[in-house]
Design a protein around this motif. Structure first.
Motif, mmCIF file in Angstrom:
data_model
loop_
_atom_site.group_PDB
_atom_site.id
_atom_site.type_symbol
_atom_site.label_atom_id
_atom_site.label_comp_id
_atom_site.label_asym_id
_atom_site.label_seq_id
_atom_site.Cartn_x
_atom_site.Cartn_y
_atom_site.Cartn_z
ATOM 1 N N VAL A 123 14.839 -34.163 -1.246
ATOM 2 C CA VAL A 123 16.269 -34.198 -0.935
ATOM 3 C C VAL A 123 16.644 -32.819 -0.395
ATOM 4 C CG1 VAL A 123 18.586 -34.508 -1.847
ATOM 5 C CG2 VAL A 123 16.704 -35.883 -2.748
ATOM 6 N N ARG A 124 17.205 -32.775 0.792
ATOM 7 C CA ARG A 124 17.496 -31.495 1.436
ATOM 8 C C ARG A 124 18.439 -30.654 0.564
ATOM 9 N NH1 ARG A 124 16.366 -30.751 6.617
ATOM 10 N NH2 ARG A 124 16.594 -32.961 7.129
ATOM 11 N N THR A 125 17.934 -29.526 0.110
ATOM 12 C CA THR A 125 18.645 -28.685 -0.856
ATOM 13 C C THR A 125 18.357 -27.223 -0.559
ATOM 14 O OG1 THR A 125 18.299 -30.399 -2.554
ATOM 15 C CG2 THR A 125 18.945 -28.218 -3.332
ATOM 16 N N GLY A 181 13.738 -8.059 -7.339
ATOM 17 C CA GLY A 181 14.500 -6.965 -6.728
ATOM 18 C C GLY A 181 15.135 -7.336 -5.409
ATOM 19 N N ARG A 182 14.878 -8.568 -4.926
ATOM 20 C CA ARG A 182 15.490 -9.052 -3.683
ATOM 21 C C ARG A 182 16.120 -10.417 -3.918
ATOM 22 N NH1 ARG A 182 11.385 -9.468 1.028
ATOM 23 N NH2 ARG A 182 13.315 -9.482 2.234
ATOM 24 N N LYS A 183 17.078 -10.747 -3.087
ATOM 25 C CA LYS A 183 17.619 -12.110 -3.119
ATOM 26 C C LYS A 183 16.655 -13.028 -2.377
ATOM 27 C CE LYS A 183 21.519 -10.426 -1.537
ATOM 28 N NZ LYS A 183 21.488 -9.049 -2.065
ATOM 29 N N LEU A 184 16.660 -14.277 -2.777
ATOM 30 C CA LEU A 184 15.776 -15.260 -2.142
ATOM 31 C C LEU A 184 16.553 -16.524 -1.814
ATOM 32 C CD1 LEU A 184 12.998 -16.400 -1.282
ATOM 33 C CD2 LEU A 184 12.666 -17.085 -3.679
ATOM 34 N N VAL A 185 16.438 -16.963 -0.570
ATOM 35 C CA VAL A 185 17.012 -18.239 -0.140
ATOM 36 C C VAL A 185 15.871 -19.235 -0.025
ATOM 37 C CG1 VAL A 185 18.229 -19.480 1.687
ATOM 38 C CG2 VAL A 185 18.906 -17.134 1.110
ATOM 39 N N LEU A 186 15.870 -20.255 -0.873
ATOM 40 C CA LEU A 186 14.879 -21.334 -0.806
ATOM 41 C C LEU A 186 15.536 -22.528 -0.139
ATOM 42 C CD1 LEU A 186 13.313 -21.354 -4.405
ATOM 43 C CD2 LEU A 186 12.163 -20.689 -2.291
ATOM 44 N N PHE A 187 15.011 -22.941 1.008
ATOM 45 C CA PHE A 187 15.551 -24.170 1.587
ATOM 46 C C PHE A 187 14.469 -25.242 1.558
ATOM 47 C CE2 PHE A 187 13.860 -22.081 5.392
ATOM 48 C CZ PHE A 187 13.402 -23.111 6.215
ATOM 49 N N PHE A 188 14.763 -26.315 0.842
ATOM 50 C CA PHE A 188 13.843 -27.441 0.693
ATOM 51 C C PHE A 188 14.176 -28.480 1.761
ATOM 52 C CE2 PHE A 188 14.281 -25.515 -3.509
ATOM 53 C CZ PHE A 188 12.961 -25.425 -3.938
ATOM 54 N N LEU A 209 19.155 -27.424 -11.937
ATOM 55 C CA LEU A 209 19.371 -25.993 -11.758
ATOM 56 C C LEU A 209 20.790 -25.652 -12.179
ATOM 57 C CD1 LEU A 209 17.729 -25.453 -8.258
ATOM 58 C CD2 LEU A 209 16.715 -25.045 -10.497
ATOM 59 N N VAL A 210 20.923 -24.672 -13.023
ATOM 60 C CA VAL A 210 22.239 -24.261 -13.508
ATOM 61 C C VAL A 210 22.518 -22.853 -13.013
ATOM 62 C CG1 VAL A 210 23.676 -23.841 -15.543
ATOM 63 C CG2 VAL A 210 21.994 -25.708 -15.546
ATOM 64 N N GLU A 211 23.630 -22.669 -12.367
ATOM 65 C CA GLU A 211 23.975 -21.350 -11.849
ATOM 66 C C GLU A 211 24.099 -20.353 -12.996
ATOM 67 O OE1 GLU A 211 27.418 -21.830 -9.391
ATOM 68 O OE2 GLU A 211 26.386 -23.130 -7.968
ATOM 69 N N GLY A 212 23.466 -19.202 -12.826
ATOM 70 C CA GLY A 212 23.457 -18.192 -13.867
ATOM 71 C C GLY A 212 22.206 -18.232 -14.725
ATOM 72 N N ARG A 249 23.582 -19.966 -6.489
ATOM 73 C CA ARG A 249 24.282 -21.085 -5.839
ATOM 74 C C ARG A 249 23.280 -22.168 -5.459
ATOM 75 N NH1 ARG A 249 28.760 -21.525 -2.087
ATOM 76 N NH2 ARG A 249 29.014 -23.760 -1.747
ATOM 77 N N VAL A 250 23.709 -23.425 -5.567
ATOM 78 C CA VAL A 250 22.875 -24.557 -5.169
ATOM 79 C C VAL A 250 23.664 -25.426 -4.201
ATOM 80 C CG1 VAL A 250 21.546 -26.553 -5.924
ATOM 81 C CG2 VAL A 250 21.722 -24.558 -7.432
ATOM 82 N N TRP A 251 23.091 -25.678 -3.042
ATOM 83 C CA TRP A 251 23.682 -26.607 -2.067
ATOM 84 C C TRP A 251 22.851 -27.888 -2.100
ATOM 85 C CZ3 TRP A 251 23.260 -21.409 -1.268
ATOM 86 C CH2 TRP A 251 24.384 -20.714 -0.807
ATOM 87 N N ARG A 252 23.440 -28.993 -2.479
ATOM 88 C CA ARG A 252 22.707 -30.253 -2.584
ATOM 89 C C ARG A 252 23.064 -31.188 -1.422
ATOM 90 N NH1 ARG A 252 20.764 -29.913 -7.788
ATOM 91 N NH2 ARG A 252 22.048 -28.734 -9.259
ATOM 92 N N ASN A 253 22.121 -32.042 -1.064
ATOM 93 C CA ASN A 253 22.344 -33.019 0.007
ATOM 94 C C ASN A 253 22.912 -32.331 1.252
ATOM 95 O OD1 ASN A 253 21.614 -35.261 -1.749
ATOM 96 N ND2 ASN A 253 23.577 -34.893 -2.752
#
Length: 210
Positions: free
Chosen positions: A173-175, A83-90, A57-60, A187-191
């Motif tokens: 992997v928790r992301t 039209g909305r922001k989305l938070v995906l938590f794996f 995943l590349v920001e932008g 934005r991507v939060w890894r581990n």
């Protein structure tokens, strides 16, 4: 003129010579013939997946499209959040301690995410029935989705090799991934480390709007 005498090396001696050379270099005939390259060591000894460290995943850039089953029996797709922001938590597995804390944290903050114009969706490889039990038991206020096919998990780079207590296995992997109103990765939060993570994601959204 006398003929030159060519001294031939006995077959046995030649065989010994070749074996000796191979042993010195540490290469055997079997290894030389093998088409399989040696397996590389994991990128991190902590058990974080090497694959997840790749810039999948590349920001932008646009987030991978998906349509997967939801915990309520319906399906959910990326385009549903246009039209909305989305938070995906794996997360790795419903009902485990860390995943329960994380889901509860996002659930507790769900109204605040909503006020910031952001939806929250938790995704794992669990079957729908397991997600239904997980949500009901913890009275979760966020939607959960199931990707048993692993297609979405692989597209987002979160399905990878992990290790625990010396054993390797494939898993999530928790992301966490923040996607904007136009379907682009912000934005991507890894581990991810669970304590305080949901608050950090909410703070990032607030800062972006201020």
């Amino acid at each position: 003129m006398p003929k030159k005498t060519i001294k031939k090396t006995p077959k046995a001696a030649a065989t010994v010579s070749r074996k000796t050379a191979a042993s010195k270099t540490g290469v055997t005939k079997a290894a030389a013939r093998s088409p399989v390259a040696p397996r590389k060591a994991p990128a991190r000894a902590t058990g974080a997946a090497a694959k997840a460290a790749d810039p999948v995943l590349v920001e932008g850039k646009r987030a991978p499209a998906f349509r997967i089953p939801r915990d309520d029996g319906s399906t959910v797709a990326l385009k549903d959040f246009a039209g909305r922001k989305l938070v995906l938590f794996f997360y790795p597995r419903a009902g485990t301690p860390g995943c329960t804390i994380e889901a509860n944290d996002f659930s507790r903050l769900a109204p605040q995410f909503e006020r910031q114009g952001a939806a929250v969706l938790g995704v794992s490889a669990d079957p729908q029935a397991a997600l239904q039990r997980f949500r009901a038991k913890n009275n979760l206020k966020v939607a959960l989705a199931s990707d048993e096919t692993l297609a979405m998990l692989e597209a987002y780079g979160v399905w990878a090799e992990k290790s625990l207590y010396g054993k390797t296995f494939m898993g999530v992997v928790r992301t966490t991934v923040l996607i904007d109103e136009n379907g682009r990765v912000v934005r991507v939060w890894r581990n991810v480390k669970v304590p305080g993570h949901a608050e950090a994601v909410l703070s990032t959204i607030r800062d972006a709007l201020s």
